[in-house]
Motif scaffolding. Structure first.
Motif, PDB file in Angstrom:
ATOM      1  N   THR A  85      -2.995  13.470  13.102  1.00  0.00           N
ATOM      2  CA  THR A  85      -2.912  12.340  13.250  1.00  0.00           C
ATOM      3  C   THR A  85      -4.108  11.434  13.824  1.00  0.00           C
ATOM      4  OG1 THR A  85      -0.496  12.402  13.455  1.00  0.00           O
ATOM      5  CG2 THR A  85      -1.196  10.264  13.671  1.00  0.00           C
ATOM      6  N   GLY A  86      -4.399  10.383  12.819  1.00  0.00           N
ATOM      7  CA  GLY A  86      -5.820   9.734  13.445  1.00  0.00           C
ATOM      8  C   GLY A  86      -7.067  10.559  13.295  1.00  0.00           C
ATOM      9  N   GLY A  87      -6.999  11.489  12.654  1.00  0.00           N
ATOM     10  CA  GLY A  87      -8.198  12.158  12.368  1.00  0.00           C
ATOM     11  C   GLY A  87      -8.938  11.842  11.155  1.00  0.00           C
ATOM     12  N   ILE A  88     -10.149  12.342  10.585  1.00  0.00           N
ATOM     13  CA  ILE A  88     -10.885  11.977   9.505  1.00  0.00           C
ATOM     14  C   ILE A  88     -10.077  12.503   8.165  1.00  0.00           C
ATOM     15  CG2 ILE A  88     -13.134  12.822   8.199  1.00  0.00           C
ATOM     16  CD1 ILE A  88     -14.236  13.046  11.058  1.00  0.00           C
ATOM     17  N   VAL A  89      -9.468  13.766   8.440  1.00  0.00           N
ATOM     18  CA  VAL A  89      -8.762  14.171   7.199  1.00  0.00           C
ATOM     19  C   VAL A  89      -7.713  13.231   6.751  1.00  0.00           C
ATOM     20  CG1 VAL A  89      -7.192  16.212   6.048  1.00  0.00           C
ATOM     21  CG2 VAL A  89      -9.311  16.552   7.485  1.00  0.00           C
ATOM     22  N   GLU A  90      -6.833  12.645   7.797  1.00  0.00           N
ATOM     23  CA  GLU A  90      -5.797  11.883   7.540  1.00  0.00           C
ATOM     24  C   GLU A  90      -6.327  10.298   7.141  1.00  0.00           C
ATOM     25  OE1 GLU A  90      -2.191   9.481  10.026  1.00  0.00           O
ATOM     26  OE2 GLU A  90      -4.178   9.775  10.811  1.00  0.00           O
ATOM     27  N   GLY A  91      -7.522  10.158   7.405  1.00  0.00           N
ATOM     28  CA  GLY A  91      -8.148   8.916   6.994  1.00  0.00           C
ATOM     29  C   GLY A  91      -8.374   8.939   5.496  1.00  0.00           C
ATOM     30  N   CYS A  92      -9.086  10.269   4.905  1.00  0.00           N
ATOM     31  CA  CYS A  92      -9.347  10.409   3.573  1.00  0.00           C
ATOM     32  C   CYS A  92      -8.063  10.377   2.847  1.00  0.00           C
ATOM     33  CB  CYS A  92     -10.062  11.744   3.365  1.00  0.00           C
ATOM     34  SG  CYS A  92     -11.619  11.659   4.294  1.00  0.00           S
ATOM     35  N   ILE A  93      -6.849  10.955   3.439  1.00  0.00           N
ATOM     36  CA  ILE A  93      -5.695  11.067   2.623  1.00  0.00           C
ATOM     37  C   ILE A  93      -5.398   9.713   2.350  1.00  0.00           C
ATOM     38  CG2 ILE A  93      -3.411  11.771   2.532  1.00  0.00           C
ATOM     39  CD1 ILE A  93      -4.188  14.358   4.010  1.00  0.00           C
ATOM     40  N   LEU A  94      -5.468   8.780   3.288  1.00  0.00           N
ATOM     41  CA  LEU A  94      -4.816   7.474   3.371  1.00  0.00           C
ATOM     42  C   LEU A  94      -5.696   6.813   2.234  1.00  0.00           C
ATOM     43  CD1 LEU A  94      -3.437   5.117   4.333  1.00  0.00           C
ATOM     44  CD2 LEU A  94      -5.067   4.640   6.078  1.00  0.00           C
ATOM     45  N   VAL A  95      -6.925   6.724   2.323  1.00  0.00           N
ATOM     46  CA  VAL A  95      -7.891   6.212   1.469  1.00  0.00           C
ATOM     47  C   VAL A  95      -7.216   6.514  -0.106  1.00  0.00           C
ATOM     48  CG1 VAL A  95     -10.212   5.927   0.643  1.00  0.00           C
ATOM     49  CG2 VAL A  95      -9.682   5.796   2.811  1.00  0.00           C
ATOM     50  N   VAL A  96      -7.065   7.908  -0.379  1.00  0.00           N
ATOM     51  CA  VAL A  96      -6.867   8.356  -1.752  1.00  0.00           C
ATOM     52  C   VAL A  96      -5.509   7.710  -1.989  1.00  0.00           C
ATOM     53  CG1 VAL A  96      -6.246  10.737  -2.926  1.00  0.00           C
ATOM     54  CG2 VAL A  96      -8.348  10.527  -1.585  1.00  0.00           C
ATOM     55  N   LEU A  97      -4.664   7.610  -0.927  1.00  0.00           N
ATOM     56  CA  LEU A  97      -3.243   7.329  -1.654  1.00  0.00           C
ATOM     57  C   LEU A  97      -3.408   5.705  -1.952  1.00  0.00           C
ATOM     58  CD1 LEU A  97      -0.980   9.024   1.040  1.00  0.00           C
ATOM     59  CD2 LEU A  97      -1.358   9.599  -1.495  1.00  0.00           C
ATOM     60  N   MET A  98      -4.139   4.994  -0.979  1.00  0.00           N
ATOM     61  CA  MET A  98      -4.275   3.668  -1.248  1.00  0.00           C
ATOM     62  C   MET A  98      -4.849   3.398  -2.732  1.00  0.00           C
ATOM     63  SD  MET A  98      -5.257   2.180   2.531  1.00  0.00           S
ATOM     64  CE  MET A  98      -5.764   0.610   1.936  1.00  0.00           C
ATOM     65  N   VAL A  99      -5.891   4.073  -2.990  1.00  0.00           N
ATOM     66  CA  VAL A  99      -6.609   4.165  -4.542  1.00  0.00           C
ATOM     67  C   VAL A  99      -5.552   4.404  -5.387  1.00  0.00           C
ATOM     68  CG1 VAL A  99      -8.221   4.983  -5.932  1.00  0.00           C
ATOM     69  CG2 VAL A  99      -8.778   4.589  -3.627  1.00  0.00           C
ATOM     70  N   VAL A 100      -4.669   5.169  -5.163  1.00  0.00           N
ATOM     71  CA  VAL A 100      -3.619   5.530  -6.399  1.00  0.00           C
ATOM     72  C   VAL A 100      -2.626   4.598  -6.267  1.00  0.00           C
ATOM     73  CG1 VAL A 100      -1.801   7.130  -6.781  1.00  0.00           C
ATOM     74  CG2 VAL A 100      -3.959   8.119  -5.954  1.00  0.00           C
ATOM     75  N   VAL A 101      -2.070   3.738  -5.223  1.00  0.00           N
ATOM     76  CA  VAL A 101      -1.301   3.014  -5.462  1.00  0.00           C
ATOM     77  C   VAL A 101      -1.760   1.788  -6.238  1.00  0.00           C
ATOM     78  CG1 VAL A 101      -0.058   1.293  -3.802  1.00  0.00           C
ATOM     79  CG2 VAL A 101       0.070   3.831  -3.434  1.00  0.00           C
ATOM     80  N   VAL A 102      -3.118   1.316  -5.883  1.00  0.00           N
ATOM     81  CA  VAL A 102      -3.725   0.069  -6.459  1.00  0.00           C
ATOM     82  C   VAL A 102      -3.869   0.637  -7.902  1.00  0.00           C
ATOM     83  CG1 VAL A 102      -5.902  -1.102  -6.377  1.00  0.00           C
ATOM     84  CG2 VAL A 102      -4.897  -0.683  -4.362  1.00  0.00           C
ATOM     85  N   LEU A 103      -4.398   1.530  -8.353  1.00  0.00           N
ATOM     86  CA  LEU A 103      -4.384   1.813  -9.606  1.00  0.00           C
ATOM     87  C   LEU A 103      -2.958   2.097 -10.505  1.00  0.00           C
ATOM     88  CD1 LEU A 103      -6.985   4.950  -9.576  1.00  0.00           C
ATOM     89  CD2 LEU A 103      -7.292   2.333 -10.424  1.00  0.00           C
ATOM     90  N   MET A 104      -1.921   2.271  -9.597  1.00  0.00           N
ATOM     91  CA  MET A 104      -0.502   2.272 -10.247  1.00  0.00           C
ATOM     92  C   MET A 104      -0.443   0.706 -10.561  1.00  0.00           C
ATOM     93  SD  MET A 104       1.313   5.220  -8.356  1.00  0.00           S
ATOM     94  CE  MET A 104       3.002   5.046  -8.897  1.00  0.00           C
ATOM     95  N   MET A 105      -0.788   0.010  -9.683  1.00  0.00           N
ATOM     96  CA  MET A 105      -0.136  -1.474  -9.733  1.00  0.00           C
ATOM     97  C   MET A 105      -1.005  -2.277 -10.883  1.00  0.00           C
ATOM     98  SD  MET A 105       0.112  -2.176  -5.709  1.00  0.00           S
ATOM     99  CE  MET A 105      -0.202  -3.980  -5.820  1.00  0.00           C
ATOM    100  N   VAL A 106      -2.265  -1.694 -11.201  1.00  0.00           N
ATOM    101  CA  VAL A 106      -3.156  -2.437 -12.104  1.00  0.00           C
ATOM    102  C   VAL A 106      -2.704  -2.136 -13.515  1.00  0.00           C
ATOM    103  CG1 VAL A 106      -5.402  -2.447 -13.224  1.00  0.00           C
ATOM    104  CG2 VAL A 106      -4.991  -2.541 -10.616  1.00  0.00           C
ATOM    105  N   LYS A 107      -2.000  -0.995 -13.725  1.00  0.00           N
ATOM    106  CA  LYS A 107      -1.470  -0.640 -15.064  1.00  0.00           C
ATOM    107  C   LYS A 107      -0.227  -1.255 -15.339  1.00  0.00           C
ATOM    108  CE  LYS A 107      -4.007   3.605 -15.427  1.00  0.00           C
ATOM    109  NZ  LYS A 107      -4.111   4.913 -15.777  1.00  0.00           N
TER     110      LYS A 107
END
Length: 107
Positions: A85-107
């Protein structure tokens, strides 16, 4: 002594006294019960929202070294991963999930 327990003050202390960390509140049985109650009293929509959100939370906790015991109190088998928790890998996963959510909202 988790953040949530401190946030709720005395109520958090009482809950922590009767439940171990990631015990009952990370058990599928509690949330299946909440799903049934919310579906019965409000709407199936709210029940599914609680259940899906909870399972997403559980999946995130399963990835951490502390893991979860999803069938507590029946089984004490713990599922755990390697992501801190709070590490680089968690941060990368968070960014990827945020991008996925934004892309889902756009469509």
């Amino acid at each position: 002594h988790s953040f949530v327990n401190r946030l709720f003050g005395p109520i958090g202390t009482v809950i922590a006294t009767f439940s171990r960390h990631r015990g009952l509140f990370h058990s599928v049985f509690l949330y299946l019960g909440l799903f049934l109650v919310s579906s019965f009293f409000w709407s199936n929509y709210y029940g599914w929202a609680i259940l899906i959100g909870y399972f997403a939370h559980l999946l995130g906790d399963v990835l951490t070294p502390m893991g979860v015991t999803p069938f507590y109190p029946i089984s004490k088998v713990r599922f755990k991963g390697l992501i801190r928790t709070g590490g680089i890998v968690e941060g990368c996963i968070l960014v990827v999930l945020m991008v996925v959510v934004v892309l889902m909202m756009v469509k």
